[in-house]
Each structure stands twice: as C-alpha cells, then as structure tokens.
Design a protein around this motif. Structure first.
Motif, mmCIF file in Angstrom:
data_model
loop_
_atom_site.group_PDB
_atom_site.id
_atom_site.type_symbol
_atom_site.label_atom_id
_atom_site.label_comp_id
_atom_site.label_asym_id
_atom_site.label_seq_id
_atom_site.Cartn_x
_atom_site.Cartn_y
_atom_site.Cartn_z
ATOM 1 N N UNK A 240 33.928 47.088 30.470
ATOM 2 C CA UNK A 240 33.830 45.683 30.885
ATOM 3 C C UNK A 240 34.223 45.528 32.344
ATOM 4 N N UNK A 241 35.327 46.179 32.740
ATOM 5 C CA UNK A 241 35.763 46.068 34.130
ATOM 6 C C UNK A 241 34.776 46.758 35.078
ATOM 7 N N UNK A 242 34.197 47.861 34.620
ATOM 8 C CA UNK A 242 33.198 48.543 35.434
ATOM 9 C C UNK A 242 32.000 47.644 35.681
ATOM 10 N N UNK A 466 42.548 42.596 48.003
ATOM 11 C CA UNK A 466 41.519 42.158 47.061
ATOM 12 C C UNK A 466 41.588 42.959 45.764
ATOM 13 N N UNK A 467 41.788 44.259 45.908
ATOM 14 C CA UNK A 467 41.910 45.104 44.711
ATOM 15 C C UNK A 467 43.137 44.706 43.903
ATOM 16 N N UNK A 471 43.327 43.374 40.047
ATOM 17 C CA UNK A 471 44.147 43.999 39.007
ATOM 18 C C UNK A 471 45.119 42.995 38.394
ATOM 19 N N UNK A 472 45.672 42.122 39.217
ATOM 20 C CA UNK A 472 46.560 41.090 38.693
ATOM 21 C C UNK A 472 45.802 40.180 37.729
ATOM 22 N N UNK A 477 44.569 38.550 32.183
ATOM 23 C CA UNK A 477 43.498 38.468 31.189
ATOM 24 C C UNK A 477 43.807 39.339 29.970
ATOM 25 N N UNK A 478 44.492 40.465 30.199
ATOM 26 C CA UNK A 478 44.787 41.387 29.107
ATOM 27 C C UNK A 478 45.911 40.892 28.208
ATOM 28 N N UNK A 479 46.743 39.962 28.706
ATOM 29 C CA UNK A 479 47.774 39.401 27.837
ATOM 30 C C UNK A 479 49.177 39.379 28.400
ATOM 31 N N UNK A 480 49.359 39.516 29.729
ATOM 32 C CA UNK A 480 50.695 39.519 30.314
ATOM 33 C C UNK A 480 51.356 38.148 30.171
#
Length: 600
Positions: A240-242, A466-467, A471-472, A477-480
């Motif tokens: 998905x990220x790719x 930007x990178x 990542x943040x 989005x992943x659940x932090x």
C-alpha cells in the motif's frame, strides 16, 4: 478477451505481480541441490500448481520458472545444451496456469558470473548467453520479459540488448540493492534502489511505470536457502505504501507466497497510483468477534492522562549493563518520589547491549510501582519474536510502549552482528493496533485484546523533512496514540514540523536533554543522527565550560528548562533524559516543569 502486457502497462492502473517460485517449490519438498529450472521438464505439474496458486490469489502477471535458466547456471547441472528447451517449456507450463486471467513474462536473472570490467566475460559474450534464454522464451510465446534481481547495470544492459535483438515485447527491468540504498556495485537510487525510498525517488525522475517486488522481510539462512518471515498482512500494508509512493506494479520476491499476494491484491483492488490526498485516515480494522477494544483512558494511567489532555511527565533510564538491577531500582524510586508519571526504559540504544527492556520494565513496575514506557526496537527481533514478546509483556501487565526502528548494529561495539529489521516501526505499530483489537498480524483472533498505549518516534530535524512527514503520517495512520520528539534544542524547528503535521494530530511528548558539558553538546551535535544542536547553544556551553564542570552543568540545565518553557504550548508531555545516568539532573529540570504546572 485477455489484456496484453502492453495494455496493462499503458492503462495507468495498479496491477499485481506474483511472488516467489523457489520459496514455494522448496516448501513443497524440492531439495536445494535440485535444478529448479529443470522442473519445467521433469515435474511440470508441480510448477503449474505454483503458478495456479498465484493466479488464484489475484496475480495479473506471472513469471516463468526460469530465473536461473541461462546456459552458464544450467551448465553447473550439465544442462546448458537444454537452455532453449527448458525456457520454452517454462512458458508453456505458465500459460496453462494463466489461462485468460494473467500475462506470462519470461523471467531472466543474472548469469552468475562477473562481466567486464569486473570480470573476464565480455559484454558481447554475455549478450549471447542471454539470447539463448530469450530465444527459448519467445518460442514458448511469452508476453514479455522480466529482468530481475540484477546488481550490475552493465549486466542488465546486456540482458536488455539480448531481448531487443530478438523482440520488441515489453521489458520490466529490476535491480536489487542493499541496506545502504545502493547496488552492490555502488549504483545509487536514481538508477535502482531499495524499495520505498527508491520508489519515492524514482517517481521524481521518471515517467516510466515503476514495479516493486520486495522480499518478505529480511532473510534467515537455513542451509543455502533463505527463509523470510514477514506476514502477508505486513507485506500488504507495505505494498500500500509503495503504491502511495508511485509504484504501478507490486508483487513479491524471495519469501513471498500466494497468501502474501492475496493480501496485496485486497489492497490494490481499491487503490489507484499516486494518491495525493494530504489527509490519511487509519486503516479500518474491525475487532475480533465479541471483542471490545479498551479506550485510551482505560489502558493505563499514562493513557488516561493523554486522553484527558493532561501533561504527562517521564524520565529516561538505561537498563543495567549487567544483571543486577539494584542501582536502577534506587533511581526509579527517586523518580517516583518526585511525582513523575512514568520512566522511559531505553532498548539497547546506540546498539549497546544491556538488560532486556521487557524484563527491566517488569522489574521496575513490580519493585517500584511506577509505570514504564518501554522503548521497543525492531532491530533485534523477527516478526514472530516481536509478537511473542508483546503478548508476554501484556500478560506481565506492561501497557505503555514506544516503538522505534532501532540504531544499526554498526553503531555499537559488535559491528559484525546483524540487525533483523524484519519490519519497521510503522509495521510494528500496525501489529500492535491489531493486537489491541484482538487480532494477530494475519487477522486471526487472539482472545482478550491487549491494552497498549502505542507511542512512536518523530524527528523534527530530519534532513529529508518530506520523508519524515510521510513516515509520521503513516505511523498515525497505523494506530499511534502519541509521538515522542528527538531532543529539542530549537523550538522554532519543532513548531515548524508540527505545523506541517497538524492534520495528523496526536499528543506530542517533547524530549528534553540536559547538557552536562561542552563535550556532551558536541557529541549530540555531531555524532547522534537526527539531533540538531544550534550554534548558539554550543557557544553558550563553550562559555560556561570555561568556568568549570559545575558551571557547564548549570548552563545545560538552564537550557533544558528554557526549552521546556518554549515548547510547553506545543506538547502534551515532557520526557527528560538522564545524561550519563544522572537522574538528579533530570529531576532538576522536572522541578521547572512542576513549577509551570502549578502556575496553570
């Protein structure tokens, strides 16, 4: 009517490629000393079954079982005279499996020898070797060609020339790289590169469709085979990220299975390339049947304060180098007596071996009665080990965790040791979020859900901002549930980062680092990645150091207090480092925090 490979390449949509052939053949009992390419002749039904499994999983492009079917590699088995026959048979076997559901591309791998200027084989000879393989693939009626896992640009160019001398069918050309982002020959990312970083950078320099087929994590050697342990769920999240980064074709290489491809296909079904939305919601994870996930306020005292918008306070502490925790316990008791909410337990920071973070955290909570926020690095553990650790830690009553990818082993005293990095901090955040919903990484119920308050790291001073922002965003989005900054010595830098990241709002805990000497300041400024110490801070420490160690420590403490005052309105918590284990210095900074709190 079946689409051609040319149609698929030109339709601007995302498509799924298959996974590993060798992995599946090995799993089905084929020994490693067998020529896998010869199986196209000797056991075609077995090869066909593997192809069919990938087609059923949703692969739209399948690769022939010919990765090593060139005359050089086949000669090791006395089969070089059957090069064309083996390649032709491989296409025919794949076509039976593909039917009208998938395109068949002829897989061509490296020759297994060095070509000039790195070896004695001339480029013209290399082209001739590749042409024999291409001839067989064309005779079998391949739809196109996949040049895969090359490390030498000269060699992949020879393979390209071999195809173009005989055919104008589409070519998908792939290179493989190491952890440094370069090929083993030193070519940088604007040619080939490592997956996610590569896709992001390649998308900026080419209009050609991009294909990404990562391994299923990093390998573990078993004999002369490599076993890969990343789960299908994680691989799909990574795909998905790719895609978000710009990939048009996604699949898998070593270690991937039809189940990995099936999960990838589920994501691809609803994702278009180059999605440009600046606001990303968390992936919708449905709890296991009958499971009610705990709210943030129910998971721990730390989580309860975060949920209520209250200031949280903590002090960093290093586990002991040996097995005796008594000195550490005394320091933690002083931290508790000072009214601090939690102690942050570091996990072998800078690749230095210390007592494990999980047992250390259990000892502190049991002996002191103080909540811990355990740092947990992805460096040292594979996917299975991490899941086992985290389930055990939950059973032991640990609730707060800060996920970090971890410093590379080369930074520590054992530079020859290997880092695992099976998944990164984003992937582990996904895993924990699912555990909190009663699910393992594969979506299977685990019974009672865990109750982790999930923290992640952020680097407000990253060289590639930007990178870091991307990542943040993915971590949120992943659940932090919260994020911890790098040590703050520049409040304007933090304010700028948070302004850019405000659409992905979660509570921020600012790390405050009291400087104890000029040498300490210079070390942070020059040797700790991601930490920015501005020149005025260095100059203040230089001036103070001239008056002795105590003056330098006093100045460092004042700087830390000032940093907290400057960022107080930006953060919901403060994590103070105990430099060189000096907890009393951290507590002195916290006195300023307490004064600020009392004044509110």
């Amino acid at each position: 009517m079946k689409k051609t490979l040319t149609d698929i390449i030109s339709d601007e949509r995302v498509h799924v490629v298959d996974g590993a052939m060798g992995t599946m053949l090995y799993a089905r009992g084929v020994f490693v000393n067998v020529c896998y390419d010869e199986l196209n002749l000797k056991r075609p039904q077995l090869v066909q079954e593997v192809h069919e499994a990938y087609v059923q999983a949703g692969a739209e492009i399948i690769e022939t079982n010919t990765f090593g079917a060139n005359p050089i590699k086949l000669s090791a088995h006395g089969l070089d005279d059957q090069t064309e026959t083996i390649n032709k048979a491989a296409v025919q076997v794949a076509r039976k499996a593909a039917g009208n559901k998938a395109c068949v591309v002829g897989a061509i791998g490296p020759l297994g020898i060095r070509i000039e200027p790195f070896g004695p084989t001339a480029r013209e000879e290399a082209v001739e070797y590749f042409q024999r393989q291409v001839s067989g693939l064309l005779e079998g009626d391949a739809d196109g060609f996949m040049l895969e896992t090359f490390a030498d640009l000269d060699e992949i160019h020879a393979a390209f020339q071999a195809v173009r001398a005989l055919s104008d069918l589409p070519i998908i050309a792939q290179m493989t790289v190491g952890q440094d982002g370069n090929t083993s020959y030193g070519t940088d990312v604007e040619g080939p590169a490592k997956m996610l970083d590569a896709i992001e950078r390649l998308a900026e320099v080419t209009n050609l469709p991009i294909c990404a087929q990562p391994n299923a994590g990093l390998p573990r050697a078993v004999g002369d085979r490599q076993i890969y342990l990343a789960s299908p769920e994680y691989m799909a999240q990574y795909a998905r990220r790719l895609i978000e980064a710009g990939a048009r074709f996604v699949g898998g290489c070593c270690g991937t299975t039809p189940e990995h491809i099936k999960k990838t296909r589920e994501y691809v079904a609803s994702v278009q390339p180059r999605i440009s939305s600046t606001v990303m919601s968390r992936h919708d994870v449905q709890p296991a049947a009958g499971v009610e996930p705990a709210s943030l306020s129910q998971r721990s005292n730390w989580g309860s304060k975060l949920a209520a918008g209250e200031l949280v306070t903590s002090v960093e502490i290093l586990p002991p180098k040996g097995w005796d925790p008594s000195a550490m316990i005394q320091k933690c008791r002083a931290i508790k007596e000072a009214g601090i909410d939690a102690v942050n337990v570091l996990d072998s920071t800078r690749a230095q071996s210390r007592m494990g973070v999980l047992p250390t955290s259990v000892i502190i909570e049991r002996e002191v009665g103080l909540e811990t926020v355990m740092h947990y690095a992805c460096r040292d553990r594979n996917m299975l080990g991490m899941e086992s650790d985290l389930l055990g830690a939950a059973a032991a009553g640990l609730r707060n965790i800060l996920i970090i990818t971890g410093d590379p082993p080369t930074m520590g005293p054992y530079p020859d040791s290997t880092g695992v990095f099976d998944i990164d901090s984003i992937g582990l955040t996904n895993v924990l979020y699912r555990l909190n919903h009663g699910l393992d990484p594969g979506g299977n119920p685990i019974g009672e859900p865990t109750r982790y308050v999930i923290g992640v790291a952020m680097n407000q001073g990253a060289s590639d901002l930007d990178k870091e922002l991307d990542r943040f965003m993915w971590k949120v989005d992943a659940g932090a549930d919260f994020a911890v900054t790098q040590p703050i010595f520049d409040s304007e830098q933090l304010e700028s980062f948070l302004d850019k990241a405000k659409q992905w709002h979660i509570p921020i805990v600012g790390e405050i680092w009291p400087l104890i000497s000029l040498r300490n300041a210079e070390f942070l400024a020059n040797e700790v990645p991601g930490v920015h110490v501005p020149d005025p801070i260095i100059e203040r420490m230089q001036s103070a150091q001239q008056h002795g160690a105590e003056a330098a420590l006093a100045e460092g403490t004042r700087i830390a207090q000032e940093m907290f005052e400057q960022v107080r309105q930006m953060v919901q918590g403060v994590q103070v480092s105990a430099p060189l284990g000096r907890v009393e210095v951290a507590l002195e900074v916290h006195q300023a925090v307490a004064t600020q709190r009392a004044a509110q």
